[in-house]
Each structure stands twice: as C-alpha cells, then as structure tokens.
Design an enzyme around this catalytic site. Structure first.
Site, PDB file in Angstrom:
ATOM      1  N   GLN A  17      -1.399  -2.345   4.663  1.00 29.92           N
ATOM      2  CA  GLN A  17      -1.988  -1.364   5.539  1.00 29.92           C
ATOM      3  C   GLN A  17      -2.886  -1.438   6.626  1.00 29.92           C
ATOM      4  O   GLN A  17      -3.744  -2.438   6.532  1.00 29.92           O
ATOM      5  CB  GLN A  17      -2.959  -0.368   4.453  1.00 29.92           C
ATOM      6  CG  GLN A  17      -3.427   0.754   5.020  1.00 29.92           C
ATOM      7  CD  GLN A  17      -2.152   2.033   5.533  1.00 29.92           C
ATOM      8  OE1 GLN A  17      -1.029   1.986   4.708  1.00 29.92           O
ATOM      9  NE2 GLN A  17      -2.309   2.757   6.182  1.00 29.92           N
ATOM     10  N   ASP A  64       7.639  -1.450   7.095  1.00 29.26           N
ATOM     11  CA  ASP A  64       7.224  -0.928   8.168  1.00 29.26           C
ATOM     12  C   ASP A  64       8.001  -0.893   9.527  1.00 29.26           C
ATOM     13  O   ASP A  64       7.732   0.048  10.304  1.00 29.26           O
ATOM     14  CB  ASP A  64       5.874  -1.382   8.531  1.00 29.26           C
ATOM     15  CG  ASP A  64       4.321  -0.804   7.911  1.00 29.26           C
ATOM     16  OD1 ASP A  64       4.614   0.679   7.711  1.00 29.26           O
ATOM     17  OD2 ASP A  64       3.732  -1.442   7.452  1.00 29.26           O
ATOM     18  N   LYS A 107       1.197   7.072  -0.388  1.00 26.88           N
ATOM     19  CA  LYS A 107       2.538   6.049  -0.536  1.00 26.88           C
ATOM     20  C   LYS A 107       2.635   5.825  -1.843  1.00 26.88           C
ATOM     21  O   LYS A 107       3.870   6.114  -2.455  1.00 26.88           O
ATOM     22  CB  LYS A 107       1.995   4.709   0.226  1.00 26.88           C
ATOM     23  CG  LYS A 107       2.175   5.006   1.849  1.00 26.88           C
ATOM     24  CD  LYS A 107       1.892   3.815   2.475  1.00 26.88           C
ATOM     25  CE  LYS A 107       1.681   4.386   3.955  1.00 26.88           C
ATOM     26  NZ  LYS A 107       1.222   3.164   4.856  1.00 26.88           N
TER      27      LYS A 107
HETATM   28  N1  GUN Z   1      -1.775   2.394   9.701  1.00 28.42           N
HETATM   29  C1  GUN Z   1      -1.282   3.736  10.255  1.00 28.42           C
HETATM   30  N2  GUN Z   1      -0.147   3.796  10.113  1.00 28.42           N
HETATM   31  C2  GUN Z   1       0.555   2.949   9.586  1.00 28.42           C
HETATM   32  C3  GUN Z   1       1.778   2.484   9.288  1.00 28.42           C
HETATM   33  O1  GUN Z   1       2.672   3.237   9.162  1.00 28.42           O
HETATM   34  N3  GUN Z   1       2.017   1.403   8.536  1.00 28.42           N
HETATM   35  C4  GUN Z   1       0.930   0.326   8.074  1.00 28.42           C
HETATM   36  N4  GUN Z   1       1.139  -0.711   7.399  1.00 28.42           N
HETATM   37  N5  GUN Z   1      -0.547   0.825   8.580  1.00 28.42           N
HETATM   38  C5  GUN Z   1      -0.658   1.979   9.035  1.00 28.42           C
END
Ligand code: GUN
Length: 283
Positions: free
Chosen positions: A96, A119, A52
């Site tokens: 996350q 998200d 990211k």
């Molecule tokens: N863990 C797995 N996929 C995601 C996601 O799209 N966002 C977040 N914040 N955590 C994740």
C-alpha cells in the site's frame, strides 16, 4: 443525469469473480492468495487495506495483511517482498502506498515480481501498457474504463480530458482512453486557463487530489464526469471528491459519486488482477 453506481457495478463484477473462484479448488487444488503489505498507520491506508481484505473475502480469495512498523528499514521491506516473491503459495503482492519518506517507492515497486504485481505498477507492466505488450493493467484506470463500458459510453471518437498526471491514475488512464480511440488532453496544476480545456471534454476524468476543484463553469452540458478524488471537504471535514458534485451534477450527463464511484471499482479490478496472476501460474 445518471449517477454512476460504482458500488453496484463493482459488486456485480465481484459476484462474477466469486463464481469463477469457487471452481478453482477442484480445478487447481486451491484458491488465489493475495498478500497486502501496509507500512505504518496512515488512516487512509488503514481503510483501503481493510476494504481490500473484505473484497477478497467476498470473492473467496485467500488474503493476508502484513502490517509493518513505520520505522521498518527499506532493506527489511525489500527482504520481506523478496520472501513473498519466492513463496509459491502467494499469487499477488500489493504494498500500500504512500510509504514513509525514508523508503524509496520506486525501489519497492521494482522489487515486487512482475508476475505478482497486482497493482500493475512494476516498470515492465507500465512499459507493457505503453508498448501494447502483455501486462497487468493498473486497477483505478481499468476500473474507470469498466465504469464507462457499464453505462454504455464508448470513448471512441470522443474528446476526453484527464486532469492529473500521476503514474497511478492520470498517465495510465489517458493511455487507456487513447487505446480506446478517444482524443485525449492531459492537463494539470500548471495548465493555463484550465476551464477552457475541461469545457471541451465529453469525458472528464479528474485525478488531481484537490477538493472540489472542478466547478460547474468548467464542465460542458452533457459531459460524463469521473471523479477519482478522495479528499477532505475543508468546510465540513467530510470525504469529498475533486469535483464539486452538487453543482456539476446539474450539468453532467453522468457522474460518479464520492464515495461509491471509482473507489469500489479499483478494488474489484484488484480482485480481477489477483485471479489473473493466479491463473497465469497454471497456464
Ligand atoms: N495508494 C492509493 N492507491 C493505491 C493503489 O491503487 N495501490 C497501492 N498499492 N497503493 C495505493
């Protein structure tokens, strides 16, 4: 058979965003700022969070990664989020997942200001998706629809089957396919005779979290297969998807590889959402 190149499609999306972001300092005096919070050292999370940050760099988005010890209390994490909510220099906040068991994920998600919820997990954003009111779209489902668009597959009138009913992927992607006028069946681990259901799919989206669970006998000739899985192959120990790629790719009209399919699209959509949160503050 089309191998759906999510990496390339995502790179094109990010390049277009980078061009847009380059104009922001002159227009708005700064670039967007995304803060990613990682709690603990879950290996998958370490990789995702790093990717990211790299995507932010590629697009020209300012990014900060905050790493917290696994032992952080729920209240301390919520306080950290409240601070980011109040910080005018922060446009997007992502925590996350998964989080350590002593922290309630629902609490964390509802504490992130909906305006900064890149998200699309906040209850107001989820409600917005289901009620068709303004909302931030969740990244993986949005990325899947962009993949279908990129290869010229219109969900309208098609039979779509989604395997998995999670809040992050299964449920929202089913709703987004419905909104694009597909006829959608949701199935899951307790579905009886799953092959008879998945064989009906013209578009098959699999987000079950089980290595290679979709085998060739479960897929119709000519189906478009989207594999959201990020699993470990029990035989080789390598990364693999929920779809047995080698056999299913012989029947599918189009299929996403793992890695290089849905994953990069999730991150590209995260970049889009960050830009959207930024622009909303100047509207
Ligand atoms: N863990 C797995 N996929 C995601 C996601 O799209 N966002 C977040 N914040 N955590 C994740």
């Amino acid at each position: 058979m089309i191998l759906i190149d999510g990496k390339k499609i995502a790179a094109d999306l990010k390049a277009a965003l980078a061009e847009k972001v380059a104009s922001f300092p002159e227009k708005y005096g700064r670039v967007p700022h995304l803060v990613v919070v990682r709690v603990g050292e879950d290996p998958a999370s370490v990789v995702y969070v790093r990717n990211k940050a790299r995507a932010c760099d590629a697009v020209g988005i300012r990014n900060t990664t905050l790493v917290q010890d696994e032992s952080i209390s729920e209240e301390a994490l919520l306080e950290l989020i409240r601070g980011l909510n109040a910080d005018d220099s922060v446009d997007g906040i992502l925590v996350q997942l998964p989080l350590p068991k002593h922290i309630r994920e629902a609490k964390v998600i509802e504490t992130i200001a909906r305006e900064k919820d890149v998200d699309g997990f906040h209850p107001y954003n989820v409600a917005g998706l289901w009620q068709k009111t303004p909302h931030m779209s969740p990244c993986t489902p949005a990325g899947i629809l962009k993949l279908l668009d990129a290869i010229g597959v219109d969900p309208k009138g098609k039979r779509a089957v989604v395997v998995g009913r999670s809040n992050i992927v299964g449920l929202p992607v089913a709703k987004m396919l419905l909104d694009r006028h597909a006829t959608v069946t949701l199935c899951h681990t307790r579905t009886v005779d799953m092959p008879s259901v998945t064989r009906e799919a013209e578009i098959l989206v699999v987000a079950a979290g089980r290595a290679k669970m979709i085998t060739a006998d479960m897929v119709s000739e000519g189906a478009v297969v989207i594999d959201v899985g990020m699993d470990t192959d029990p035989e080789t120990g390598k990364l693999c998807g929920d779809v047995d790629f080698d056999s299913v790719s012989k029947k599918a009209a189009a299929i996403t590889p793992v890695p290089g399919g849905v994953g990069p699209m999730t991150i590209a959509c995260l970049m889009e959402n960050t830009v959207e949160c930024f622009l909303a503050r100047f509207a």
